[in-house]
Design a protein around this motif. Structure first.
Motif: not given
Length: 514
Positions: A125-142
């Motif tokens: 939900r963060a308004r951080a366009k550059i991070l969203h453009d660079k990050v492909r996936e955020v995974a909950v590992v545990g």
């Protein structure tokens, strides 16, 4: 910070232990929080600032965010990238995977448990366009482990995620936000920080109370009150009467009065923000500002040294760059000389021997006296402007939506390094960029992919040199300013984080014991 990261890049995985700056002092005896400490702030607090997701290019929301919320990694005393909610993190050898081990057993102010799901939700939900453009996936590992997968190696992931460059690393409770909605969250924010929300009276004050369950340490002060006091004379009067304990951002006359008062203390802080003159219309071929000579004339018309003396007792540092010299990859550039005669010659060469009407001059709230002074310098060489003052929230909205025209006495306070610092105004897709240049855009993209430090530094230096030579903007000075501290204060927590302009971390502020 960067050296620690670089040394680990050759390993398959680097485990970065949470730095001591972010760890609680186990041996220190913690008493219950006591007393109330009051601040006089220089702008009106916006409820938007209660939500880390809304941080876009402006550092002021961290006034509140440092109190109510906590981040995986954040600037702290002794380290500008200290582990906080993250006990440690790893970086893969190909620099595409960052995995964070989270602290266990933590709860939000409302009792909800802190888990990796909250981290993933907060990032989304963060308004951080550059991070969203660079990050492909955020995974909950545990339950207490989260993994960020990048599209490609990006050397500034931690710069944008783990400093004030964005609010994406600051965590809000998923369950609560989904229940009350974004507007409901701004009305009553819930976080993991050392203080919890009590009440907000728009235009008047924000009240917060110590959260004794804060993991790092129990705050010293029971109650914090942030009062909105736009007038510097009123802030000083309240400080002298004991109505507030810390008055931010005093004008030079009030600062001198504090210096003469034996019961008060004058404190200087800052070092992040750089004031600069921005030429919004330079991209319009029909505008006088499209001509480099006209922009250079404006630069030579400004007496930055006199301005620093008048505004902050000469404490601010003159500069020719947007990037503070303390930041990584900064190129030291000498300030443009104050030379009004040269400014007039440049205007004549550009076809304006009698000057011209430059339209609106927008000063960044609340630095209206600065806008008046800059307007006076410009007027002295024939560049006529009309001062247009706006309330903070309205100004930020108009700036970000590209609705302003003419000139801006702006301030850039984006944290991190040279790349993050210029990210909002130099690339043509920056949040506050009203235009751009294809060659600079290409260079900016090149440095963002370059993992060789020396090569990346060369590109970033080239960008900064081009900005200077083209007079893309006119740097004025690195902003350092005076505040007044009252007699009840033992520790105002100013410059414990260096650079950072305001009291932080707030669990460290202390009142004198009676």
């Amino acid at each position: 910070m960067n050296g620690k990261r670089r040394r680990g890049l050759g390993c398959v995985f680097l485990v970065c232990a949470a730095l001591a700056a972010g760890l609680p002092d186990e041996g220190a005896a913690q008493s219950r929080p006591e007393g109330e400490m009051r601040w006089a702030l220089y702008v009106t607090l916006s409820p938007v600032w209660f939500d880390p997701a809304e941080v876009v290019g402006v550092i002021t929301p961290f006034w509140v965010i440092y109190a109510l919320h906590d981040a995986l990694v954040k600037p702290m005393p002794g380290s500008l990238m200290a582990g906080s909610l993250a006990e440690s993190w790893t970086v893969s050898a190909d620099q595409r995977v960052y995995e964070f081990k989270l602290r266990e057993g933590l709860t939000f102010h409302n009792g909800d448990p802190f888990t990796a799901e909250d981290v993933k939700f907060s990032f989304a939900r963060a308004r951080a366009k550059i991070l969203h453009d660079k990050v492909r996936e955020v995974a909950v590992v545990g339950p207490h482990r989260v993994r960020f997968q990048l599209h490609e190696p990006w050397p500034d992931f931690m710069t944008f995620y783990g400093t004030f460059a964005s609010g994406a690393g600051w965590v809000v409770p998923k369950k609560y936000v989904e229940h009350v909605g974004n507007d409901g969250f701004k009305k009553h924010p819930v976080g993991l920080g050392p203080y919890k929300f009590v009440s907000h009276t728009p235009g008047v004050e924000l009240v917060m109370e110590a959260f004794e369950g804060y993991w790092r340490k129990v705050p010293h002060v029971k109650r914090l009150v942030y009062k909105s006091v736009p007038e510097a004379t009123t802030r000083l009067a309240m400080l002298k009467r004991g109505e507030v304990d810390l008055a931010y951002l005093l004008d030079a006359p009030q600062a001198e009065e504090v210096r003469r008062n034996p019961s008060l203390k004058l404190a200087f802080s800052g070092g992040i923000g750089t004031f600069y003159l921005d030429f919004f219309d330079q991209w319009d071929p029909k505008s006088p500002w499209h001509d480099r000579r006209v922009r250079l004339a404006a630069v030579h018309a400004i007496d930055s040294r006199a301005q620093s003396d008048a505004e902050n007792l000469g404490a601010s540092r003159l500069t020719g760059s947007m990037v503070p010299r303390k930041f990584d990859f900064a190129l030291a550039l000498e300030p443009y000389a104050y030379d009004p005669a040269k400014a007039k010659r440049l205007l004549a060469e550009a076809g304006y021997p009698n000057g011209f009407d430059a339209g609106d001059l927008h000063p960044w709230p609340p630095y209206f006296s600065m806008g008046e002074a800059i307007g006076g310098f410009l007027g002295a060489v024939g560049i006529k402007t009309k001062l247009r003052t706006m309330e903070g929230a309205a100004f930020y909205s108009a700036l970000a939506s590209k609705k302003l025209r003419g000139l801006c006495v702006c301030i850039n306070a984006v944290y991190g390094n040279a790349a993050s610092r210029i990210s909002e105004i130099v690339p043509s897709d920056g949040a506050f960029a009203y235009g751009g240049s294809p060659d600079v855009d290409a260079l900016y993209k090149t440095q963002a992919r370059e993992t060789d430090r020396k090569k990346r530094e060369a590109v970033l230096h080239q960008i900064q040199r081009l900005m200077y030579e083209r007079v893309r903007y006119a740097p004025i000075y690195e902003y350092i300013w005076p505040s007044g501290v009252g007699p009840r204060v033992e520790e105002p927590a100013l410059m414990l984080i260096d650079p950072y302009p305001w009291s932080a971390p707030l669990e460290e502020v202390r009142l004198k014991r009676k």
